[in-house]
Design a protein around this motif. Sequence first.
Motif, PDB file in Angstrom:
ATOM      1  N   PRO A 128       0.808  -1.220   0.000  1.00  0.00           N
ATOM      2  CA  PRO A 128       0.000   0.000   0.000  1.00  0.00           C
ATOM      3  C   PRO A 128       0.839   1.267   0.000  1.00  0.00           C
ATOM      4  O   PRO A 128       2.019   1.250   0.339  1.00  0.00           O
ATOM      5  CB  PRO A 128      -0.756  -0.121   1.333  1.00  0.00           C
ATOM      6  CG  PRO A 128       0.245  -0.783   2.233  1.00  0.00           C
ATOM      7  CD  PRO A 128       0.975  -1.778   1.349  1.00  0.00           C
ATOM      8  N   SER A 129       0.190   2.367  -0.346  1.00  0.00           N
ATOM      9  CA  SER A 129       0.810   3.665  -0.088  1.00  0.00           C
ATOM     10  C   SER A 129       0.894   3.875   1.407  1.00  0.00           C
ATOM     11  O   SER A 129      -0.025   3.509   2.153  1.00  0.00           O
ATOM     12  CB  SER A 129      -0.016   4.784  -0.730  1.00  0.00           C
ATOM     13  OG  SER A 129       0.460   6.046  -0.287  1.00  0.00           O
ATOM     14  N   LEU A 130       1.986   4.480   1.850  1.00  0.00           N
ATOM     15  CA  LEU A 130       2.144   4.734   3.273  1.00  0.00           C
ATOM     16  C   LEU A 130       1.428   5.996   3.720  1.00  0.00           C
ATOM     17  O   LEU A 130       1.191   6.176   4.928  1.00  0.00           O
ATOM     18  CB  LEU A 130       3.630   4.842   3.635  1.00  0.00           C
ATOM     19  CG  LEU A 130       4.501   3.618   3.314  1.00  0.00           C
ATOM     20  CD1 LEU A 130       5.942   3.870   3.764  1.00  0.00           C
ATOM     21  CD2 LEU A 130       3.953   2.355   3.961  1.00  0.00           C
ATOM     22  N   ASP A 131       1.065   6.861   2.773  1.00  0.00           N
ATOM     23  CA  ASP A 131       0.503   8.150   3.189  1.00  0.00           C
ATOM     24  C   ASP A 131      -0.607   8.688   2.295  1.00  0.00           C
ATOM     25  O   ASP A 131      -1.139   9.765   2.559  1.00  0.00           O
ATOM     26  CB  ASP A 131       1.620   9.203   3.280  1.00  0.00           C
ATOM     27  CG  ASP A 131       2.409   9.336   1.984  1.00  0.00           C
ATOM     28  OD1 ASP A 131       1.999   8.781   0.942  1.00  0.00           O
ATOM     29  OD2 ASP A 131       3.462  10.018   2.015  1.00  0.00           O
ATOM     30  N   ALA A 132      -1.006   7.979   1.237  1.00  0.00           N
ATOM     31  CA  ALA A 132      -2.049   8.498   0.355  1.00  0.00           C
ATOM     32  C   ALA A 132      -3.391   8.539   1.074  1.00  0.00           C
ATOM     33  O   ALA A 132      -3.742   7.618   1.807  1.00  0.00           O
ATOM     34  CB  ALA A 132      -2.158   7.642  -0.909  1.00  0.00           C
ATOM     35  N   THR A 133      -4.147   9.612   0.855  1.00  0.00           N
ATOM     36  CA  THR A 133      -5.512   9.691   1.378  1.00  0.00           C
ATOM     37  C   THR A 133      -6.427   8.833   0.509  1.00  0.00           C
ATOM     38  O   THR A 133      -6.061   8.411  -0.596  1.00  0.00           O
ATOM     39  CB  THR A 133      -6.018  11.128   1.346  1.00  0.00           C
ATOM     40  OG1 THR A 133      -6.108  11.559  -0.024  1.00  0.00           O
ATOM     41  CG2 THR A 133      -5.079  12.070   2.112  1.00  0.00           C
ATOM     42  N   ALA A 134      -7.640   8.594   1.001  1.00  0.00           N
ATOM     43  CA  ALA A 134      -8.599   7.832   0.212  1.00  0.00           C
ATOM     44  C   ALA A 134      -8.878   8.526  -1.115  1.00  0.00           C
ATOM     45  O   ALA A 134      -8.986   7.871  -2.156  1.00  0.00           O
ATOM     46  CB  ALA A 134      -9.895   7.643   1.008  1.00  0.00           C
ATOM     47  N   ASP A 135      -8.976   9.858  -1.096  1.00  0.00           N
ATOM     48  CA  ASP A 135      -9.196  10.577  -2.354  1.00  0.00           C
ATOM     49  C   ASP A 135      -8.047  10.339  -3.321  1.00  0.00           C
ATOM     50  O   ASP A 135      -8.268  10.117  -4.522  1.00  0.00           O
ATOM     51  CB  ASP A 135      -9.346  12.073  -2.081  1.00  0.00           C
ATOM     52  CG  ASP A 135     -10.694  12.427  -1.502  1.00  0.00           C
ATOM     53  OD1 ASP A 135     -11.493  13.060  -2.208  1.00  0.00           O
ATOM     54  OD2 ASP A 135     -10.968  12.056  -0.340  1.00  0.00           O
ATOM     55  N   GLU A 136      -6.818  10.381  -2.828  1.00  0.00           N
ATOM     56  CA  GLU A 136      -5.666  10.180  -3.699  1.00  0.00           C
ATOM     57  C   GLU A 136      -5.626   8.758  -4.240  1.00  0.00           C
ATOM     58  O   GLU A 136      -5.209   8.532  -5.391  1.00  0.00           O
ATOM     59  CB  GLU A 136      -4.379  10.514  -2.942  1.00  0.00           C
ATOM     60  CG  GLU A 136      -4.227  12.003  -2.666  1.00  0.00           C
ATOM     61  CD  GLU A 136      -3.120  12.309  -1.672  1.00  0.00           C
ATOM     62  OE1 GLU A 136      -2.631  13.455  -1.690  1.00  0.00           O
ATOM     63  OE2 GLU A 136      -2.756  11.420  -0.870  1.00  0.00           O
ATOM     64  N   VAL A 137      -6.060   7.792  -3.433  1.00  0.00           N
ATOM     65  CA  VAL A 137      -6.126   6.406  -3.905  1.00  0.00           C
ATOM     66  C   VAL A 137      -7.068   6.304  -5.101  1.00  0.00           C
ATOM     67  O   VAL A 137      -6.743   5.685  -6.125  1.00  0.00           O
ATOM     68  CB  VAL A 137      -6.584   5.475  -2.764  1.00  0.00           C
ATOM     69  CG1 VAL A 137      -6.973   4.098  -3.313  1.00  0.00           C
ATOM     70  CG2 VAL A 137      -5.485   5.329  -1.728  1.00  0.00           C
TER      71      VAL A 137
END
Length: 436
Positions: free
Chosen positions: A173-182
Motif C-alpha cells: 500500500p501507499s504509506l501516506d495516500a488519502t482515500a481521495d488520492e487512492v
Amino acid sequence: MTFDRSYRQPGVVLTDHHFTVPLDHTRPDGEHIELYAREAVATGKDPDTLPWLLYLEGGPGFGARRFVGRQAWLERALTEYRVLLLDQRGTGRSTPANRQTLPLRGTPERQAEYLAHFRADSIVRDAEAIRPGLTGGAPWTVLGQSFGGFCTTHYLSTAPEGLTAALITGGLPSLDATADEVYEAAYPRIERKNRAHYARYPMDVERARRIAAHLAERPVALPGGYRLTTEAFQSLGILLGVGDGSHQLHHLLEDAFVPTPSGPALSDAFLENVHALLSFAGHPLYAVLHESIYAQDPAVPTGWAAERVRTGLPGFDAEKTLAGDEPLLFTGETIHPWHFATDPALAPLRETADLLAARTGWSPLYDPARLAANEVPVAAAIYHDDMYVDTAHSLHTARAVRGLRTWVTDEFEHDGVRAGGPRILDRLLALVRDEA
C-alpha cells in the motif's frame, strides 16, 4: 486456544483452531471475540518439525480461502511449511459481522464503534496474540494477498519481531495516500482496463450500452431483492482486474437478452450470474469497511471518497455516456452509497456505513521510520498495471522499506497468487532468501 480433531483432504491434513482475543487490544480485560483458523500440513509430514506460514487473505471482509487439497500456492507452501489459514475478525467463522449479527450490537452508532476495531491494526494484534500458543513464541513467515499485504505492511511497522519473513502479493500500500488520492489514481487505471477490454472485444461496446440503456429505463429486481440498476451493472468492471475477468465479462454480455412476448428482456441466466457476481451477502465487510483501509489522518474522514472522485469524471457517468456514442465505462474496486440501496445484504447497514465514512480519529497504519529501519526479509510481487492497487504507490513504498525486494511483472493481474500461485510463492521465497 482450542482445536478440533484433525481431518484429511487429498494430500493434506487439516486441523481447525479456535481462539479468543480482545475486541479492543488496548483493553484486554474488556469484551472478547472468537477467531477461527484452519491449519494445513502435507500428508506424511511431521508438523512439529515445520516452520509456520500465516496466510492473510485479501479484502477487507473475506475469510481465508477454502482450498480443496493442495490448490494454488498452497501446493508450494506445504512442501516446507505448516500453514495457518486465518479467518480475519468478522469473516468466515471468526465471530461474523453482517446484517444478521450486527443488530446484536445495538444502534448504528454502536455498530460503527464496534467495526472500527476491524482494520489491519487489530488483525495484526490478533495474529500476535495467537502466535505464541501456536509456535511456542517463534516468529513466522506471513504471506499477504491484496489487503492481506496491507496487513503485512502494518505488521512490519508494529511487530516485526513476530516475523521471519514477509511475502506480499498485489498488496503493497501507499504509506501516506488519502482515500481521495487512492481513487484519483484508480479511475485512470480502471478506464485503461475498459479500453483494453473493448479493444479485445469490440462487439461488447454495443452490448454494454444496450444493457445499460435497458436498465436505465427498467431497473430489475433480482432474486432475493437485489436491485440491478445501471450503476450496479457498471460495477461488474471489478472483473477487469483479474486474469480471466475480461473474458468472463465478455461471455456474460454476449447472451444477456432473450426474446419474450413483451419484447427483448434480460435473461434469467444473465441475471442469476450477475447476482452471484454483485451480491455482498458473503462478504458485507468488504463494502462497509472498504474505504477505512485508507484512513490514516485522524482529522480527515474518508467521506465516500470513491463516489466523490467519480462525480468529477463524466466518462463514468452512464447517463451522459448513453446520451452520446462513447463506450460505457465499467467501474472497479470502488464502493458507493448506492450499494447500500441496491443490495439487501447491505441495506440494513447503510447508517452504520455512513457513520464510518464520517468517522475521524483513525490512527495511522504505517510507521515510515520503522519501515526505513526494517530488518525483516521482505519480497513483494507488484503487478505492472494492477487495477486494484496502484503500481506507482507500491513502488514508492517499496523504496521506503529497507531491504524490500520487488518482482514487477505484467504476466499476472491482481489475482496472480491464485492464477500462478506456486510459481509466485517460489519466486518470493527465493527473493527473501537471496537465492534470486
